[in-house]
Design a protein around this motif. Structure first.
Motif, PDB file in Angstrom:
ATOM      1  N   ASP A  92     -35.237 -18.472  -7.992  1.00 49.22           N
ATOM      2  CA  ASP A  92     -36.502 -18.002  -8.583  1.00 49.22           C
ATOM      3  C   ASP A  92     -37.368 -19.178  -9.026  1.00 49.22           C
ATOM      4  OD1 ASP A  92     -35.795 -15.330  -8.258  1.00 49.22           O
ATOM      5  OD2 ASP A  92     -34.971 -15.144 -10.293  1.00 49.22           O
ATOM      6  N   LYS A  93     -36.747 -20.149  -9.674  1.00 47.58           N
ATOM      7  CA  LYS A  93     -37.497 -21.301 -10.184  1.00 47.58           C
ATOM      8  C   LYS A  93     -38.067 -22.130  -9.029  1.00 47.58           C
ATOM      9  CE  LYS A  93     -37.154 -25.272 -13.289  1.00 47.58           C
ATOM     10  NZ  LYS A  93     -38.395 -24.902 -13.984  1.00 47.58           N
ATOM     11  N   LEU A  94     -37.256 -22.358  -8.004  1.00 45.12           N
ATOM     12  CA  LEU A  94     -37.724 -23.134  -6.860  1.00 45.12           C
ATOM     13  C   LEU A  94     -38.868 -22.423  -6.149  1.00 45.12           C
ATOM     14  CD1 LEU A  94     -34.285 -24.272  -5.382  1.00 45.12           C
ATOM     15  CD2 LEU A  94     -35.839 -25.604  -6.827  1.00 45.12           C
ATOM     16  N   ILE A  95     -38.772 -21.119  -6.026  1.00 45.38           N
ATOM     17  CA  ILE A  95     -39.843 -20.350  -5.392  1.00 45.38           C
ATOM     18  C   ILE A  95     -41.097 -20.373  -6.242  1.00 45.38           C
ATOM     19  CG2 ILE A  95     -40.550 -18.015  -4.744  1.00 45.38           C
ATOM     20  CD1 ILE A  95     -37.637 -17.571  -3.798  1.00 45.38           C
ATOM     21  N   ASP A  96     -40.961 -20.253  -7.554  1.00 51.06           N
ATOM     22  CA  ASP A  96     -42.126 -20.323  -8.445  1.00 51.06           C
ATOM     23  C   ASP A  96     -42.865 -21.655  -8.272  1.00 51.06           C
ATOM     24  OD1 ASP A  96     -41.683 -17.794  -9.431  1.00 51.06           O
ATOM     25  OD2 ASP A  96     -40.701 -18.482 -11.281  1.00 51.06           O
ATOM     26  N   GLU A  97     -42.111 -22.744  -8.149  1.00 52.75           N
ATOM     27  CA  GLU A  97     -42.732 -24.058  -7.942  1.00 52.75           C
ATOM     28  C   GLU A  97     -43.514 -24.092  -6.632  1.00 52.75           C
ATOM     29  OE1 GLU A  97     -39.335 -26.712 -10.331  1.00 52.75           O
ATOM     30  OE2 GLU A  97     -39.438 -26.738  -8.136  1.00 52.75           O
ATOM     31  N   LEU A  98     -42.925 -23.515  -5.589  1.00 56.90           N
ATOM     32  CA  LEU A  98     -43.603 -23.479  -4.291  1.00 56.90           C
ATOM     33  C   LEU A  98     -44.839 -22.601  -4.338  1.00 56.90           C
ATOM     34  CD1 LEU A  98     -43.601 -24.215  -1.272  1.00 56.90           C
ATOM     35  CD2 LEU A  98     -42.123 -22.220  -0.882  1.00 56.90           C
ATOM     36  N   LEU A  99     -44.747 -21.444  -4.970  1.00 47.35           N
ATOM     37  CA  LEU A  99     -45.890 -20.545  -5.059  1.00 47.35           C
ATOM     38  C   LEU A  99     -47.039 -21.186  -5.821  1.00 47.35           C
ATOM     39  CD1 LEU A  99     -44.062 -17.172  -5.849  1.00 47.35           C
ATOM     40  CD2 LEU A  99     -45.235 -17.787  -3.718  1.00 47.35           C
ATOM     41  N   ILE A 126     -35.361 -21.050  -0.929  1.00 45.88           N
ATOM     42  CA  ILE A 126     -36.751 -20.572  -1.033  1.00 45.88           C
ATOM     43  C   ILE A 126     -37.152 -19.647   0.116  1.00 45.88           C
ATOM     44  CG2 ILE A 126     -37.520 -22.482  -2.500  1.00 45.88           C
ATOM     45  CD1 ILE A 126     -38.672 -22.488   1.066  1.00 45.88           C
ATOM     46  N   VAL A 127     -36.368 -19.589   1.180  1.00 41.19           N
ATOM     47  CA  VAL A 127     -36.632 -18.614   2.242  1.00 41.19           C
ATOM     48  C   VAL A 127     -35.834 -17.363   1.893  1.00 41.19           C
ATOM     49  CG1 VAL A 127     -36.483 -18.133   4.718  1.00 41.19           C
ATOM     50  CG2 VAL A 127     -37.020 -20.444   3.934  1.00 41.19           C
ATOM     51  N   ARG A 128     -36.504 -16.401   1.250  1.00 38.83           N
ATOM     52  CA  ARG A 128     -35.783 -15.275   0.655  1.00 38.83           C
ATOM     53  C   ARG A 128     -36.483 -13.955   0.925  1.00 38.83           C
ATOM     54  NH1 ARG A 128     -34.790 -15.588  -5.647  1.00 38.83           N
ATOM     55  NH2 ARG A 128     -35.156 -13.375  -6.009  1.00 38.83           N
ATOM     56  N   VAL A 131     -39.352 -11.841  -1.081  1.00 37.72           N
ATOM     57  CA  VAL A 131     -40.014 -12.747  -2.015  1.00 37.72           C
ATOM     58  C   VAL A 131     -40.948 -13.697  -1.258  1.00 37.72           C
ATOM     59  CG1 VAL A 131     -39.728 -14.424  -3.878  1.00 37.72           C
ATOM     60  CG2 VAL A 131     -38.023 -12.619  -3.543  1.00 37.72           C
ATOM     61  N   THR A 132     -40.413 -14.418  -0.265  1.00 35.11           N
ATOM     62  CA  THR A 132     -41.256 -15.313   0.528  1.00 35.11           C
ATOM     63  C   THR A 132     -41.433 -14.829   1.963  1.00 35.11           C
ATOM     64  OG1 THR A 132     -39.355 -16.743   1.024  1.00 35.11           O
ATOM     65  CG2 THR A 132     -40.742 -17.341  -0.877  1.00 35.11           C
ATOM     66  N   PHE A 133     -40.640 -13.872   2.391  1.00 34.47           N
ATOM     67  CA  PHE A 133     -40.909 -13.197   3.658  1.00 34.47           C
ATOM     68  C   PHE A 133     -40.500 -11.736   3.539  1.00 34.47           C
ATOM     69  CE2 PHE A 133     -36.445 -14.184   4.328  1.00 34.47           C
ATOM     70  CZ  PHE A 133     -35.962 -13.126   5.084  1.00 34.47           C
TER      71      PHE A 133
END
Length: 236
Positions: A92-99, A126-128, A131-133
């Motif tokens: 979640d944290k890594l995805i938040d940073e990317l978003l 982060i490929v989830r 969430v991201t796809f």
């Protein structure tokens, strides 16, 4: 008349080299860390109000995906228990940073023709799905779609011991670094990709020095071009 202020941007800067220092400054320092630091320093010199999110997966790797992660990711959010939510907290944290990022700068040295395992762990986190796809069987022959917001830019900064890995080069078919990043990130919606690399590291001669100089010039030119292409106003 009210002056419009430039909108602040966010850079996500990721290092993945196992070497902790910077080449040219520290003994056995990393070329990719050197290029990444140069990119960010030049950008911030032009736009000091922009934010930089820094993550060093080379020194602090994310936990690799395992069976518990997969089970949690494929469980509907409202049905996850506390342990599943905890297992996905880092993702979640890594995805938040990317978003949050407008520019994603990744230092990705070539290790055995591909990216470091620590960087692959970041990608896997982060490929989830959901969430991201997205995925929906009802869409027939095209059940997947990207979920990242549009407008993000990926910059890959690599380094190679040998030479000839660029398109058309003697070893281009063995280069899985840029494609190994660009493909999964494009899959989730990050399609604007720029790549710069240093070669000849294992030779350590003038060819390496020339490659470093050329890569640094390319980094400077890329920063300038991205600022121009985005029509980003600089603070007065």
């Amino acid at each position: 008349m009210i002056e419009s202020r430039p909108t602040a941007l966010r850079l996500l800067h990721i290092d993945s080299s196992a070497r902790p220092g910077l080449s040219g400054r520290d003994p056995r320092g990393s070329h990719t860390r050197r290029l990444g630091a140069r990119f960010v320093e030049r950008w911030i010199a032009r736009r000091p109000a922009d934010a930089v999110i820094y993550r060093d997966v080379g020194q602090h790797p994310p936990a690799p995906v395992d069976a518990d992660w997969v089970a949690a990711a494929f469980t509907r959010p409202e049905k996850r228990d506390a342990a599943q939510r905890a297992r996905l907290a880092e993702s979640d944290k890594l995805i938040d940073e990317l978003l949050a990022a407008d520019i994603v700068v990744v230092g990705a040295p070539m290790y055995n023709f591909g990216v470091p395992a620590t960087l692959k762990a970041w990608l896997d986190n982060i490929v989830r799905v959901g969430v991201t796809f997205g995925f929906d069987r009802a869409r027939g022959g095209d059940p997947y779609w990207p979920m990242l917001p549009a407008g993000k830019t990926l910059v890959t900064l690599s380094a190679r011991g040998d030479y000839g890995y660029d398109p058309g080069g003697r070893q281009s078919d063995r280069n899985f670094v840029e494609a190994g990043l660009a493909a999964p990130l494009a899959y989730i919606g990050l399609q604007d990709h720029h790549a710069i690399a240093i070669e000849y590291d294992e030779f350590g001669d003038q060819r390496l020095a020339d490659s470093i100089a050329a890569a640094e010039q390319a980094v400077d030119a890329l920063v300038d071009r991205l600022l121009l292409d985005r029509r980003v106003a600089e603070p007065a």
